[in-house]
Design an enzyme around this catalytic site. Sequence first.
Site, mmCIF file in Angstrom:
data_model
loop_
_atom_site.group_PDB
_atom_site.id
_atom_site.type_symbol
_atom_site.label_atom_id
_atom_site.label_comp_id
_atom_site.label_asym_id
_atom_site.label_seq_id
_atom_site.Cartn_x
_atom_site.Cartn_y
_atom_site.Cartn_z
ATOM 1 N N PRO A 81 0.824 -1.211 0.000
ATOM 2 C CA PRO A 81 0.000 0.000 0.000
ATOM 3 C C PRO A 81 0.854 1.256 0.000
ATOM 4 C CG PRO A 81 -0.795 -1.568 1.628
ATOM 5 C CD PRO A 81 0.528 -2.092 1.138
ATOM 6 N N CYS A 82 0.495 2.204 -0.830
ATOM 7 C CA CYS A 82 1.234 3.470 -0.915
ATOM 8 C C CYS A 82 0.259 4.624 -0.999
ATOM 9 C CB CYS A 82 2.166 3.471 -2.118
ATOM 10 S SG CYS A 82 3.832 2.962 -1.709
#
Length: 352
Positions: A81-82
């Site tokens: 996740p970013c």
Amino acid sequence: MRNKDIVAVDLFCGVGGLTYGLQSAGVSVKLGVDIDPNCAHPIEKNTNAKFLQADVASLDPQVLKNVLGSGGVTLIAGCAPCQPFSTYSRAAKQRHGNEAGTNKSEDWRLVEHFGNLIRAAQPDLVTMENVPPLAQQEVFKNFLKSLEGYWVDWKVIECQMIGLPQTRKRLVLVASKLGPIRIPDYALPVRTVRSTIGDLPAISAGGVDSEDRLHRASRLSDKNLERIKSSVPGGTWRDWPDHLRSSCHVKESGATFPSVYGRMEWDAAAPTITTQCFGYGNGRFGHPVQDRAISLREAAMLQGFPRDYSFIPEGEPVSFAKVGRLIGNAVPVTLGAVIGDLLITHVSQQLG
């Protein structure tokens, strides 16, 4: 001769979009790892992988080594996740000022943890899928350094060019110890909204299909129902009569977001499916001809999931927020299949 079968672990597996896509291409994904317990059901119901609820940031590399074994070509795959680099977060910053979407969340450090696990486990192959803005960040440069000893290629792929009915752009990286590897340029025929969801039964806003409880649409207020009736496929809120426009539309800042309250077009690709795609006011998520937002099932199919993919256990109430988040955060199945095909072809070429 070495076994050419690819054995894989999917980190940050979510509901299994990447796992399902890789498996459909012939990759043997043994394990999906995610911190979210809601991912257990979709992984184990729809794929051949086992699920491990764990924080990748503190995962023991020996767990991966034990699963991957030593009999075939090994692969570690994942989509860390970013959120700070996502289009949605950057749009939030524009709407609400510098505070929104700018805090350095632990999320982006998961890319570093992903790199650490690769260094420790040393798989033959690596693939990562992520948001395109990550490529400009220092954390991505550091991740590339963790791939010392690998041949590496990466590029931003426009997903409608690989057959996904969606204008989603994703950064895709592949790495190999076996030999040079390259991501080709894709130019497959564009799949449309019509060809993907056009045969689903008609439902109304707030309605649900009697045969598929995920084919349900969120309710609309009286004003939003009037708005969608005044909307045309591919148009904007500028098509509405003045009395339907809200205050944000008449402000200059509203000009930046013309696609909110929009309808999809039958014979084009859908916009990027987000975690809020079930809401008519959250983007161009209006059904092309029915006066409602797209259903959860339609959103999933536009992400490449098969029509019967199970996201929650039988008997569990359907939450738009929960299921929408799971679908919007998923790696598109079509992208997983394309990556799987690429890796299988690469292994065959390198090992003969």
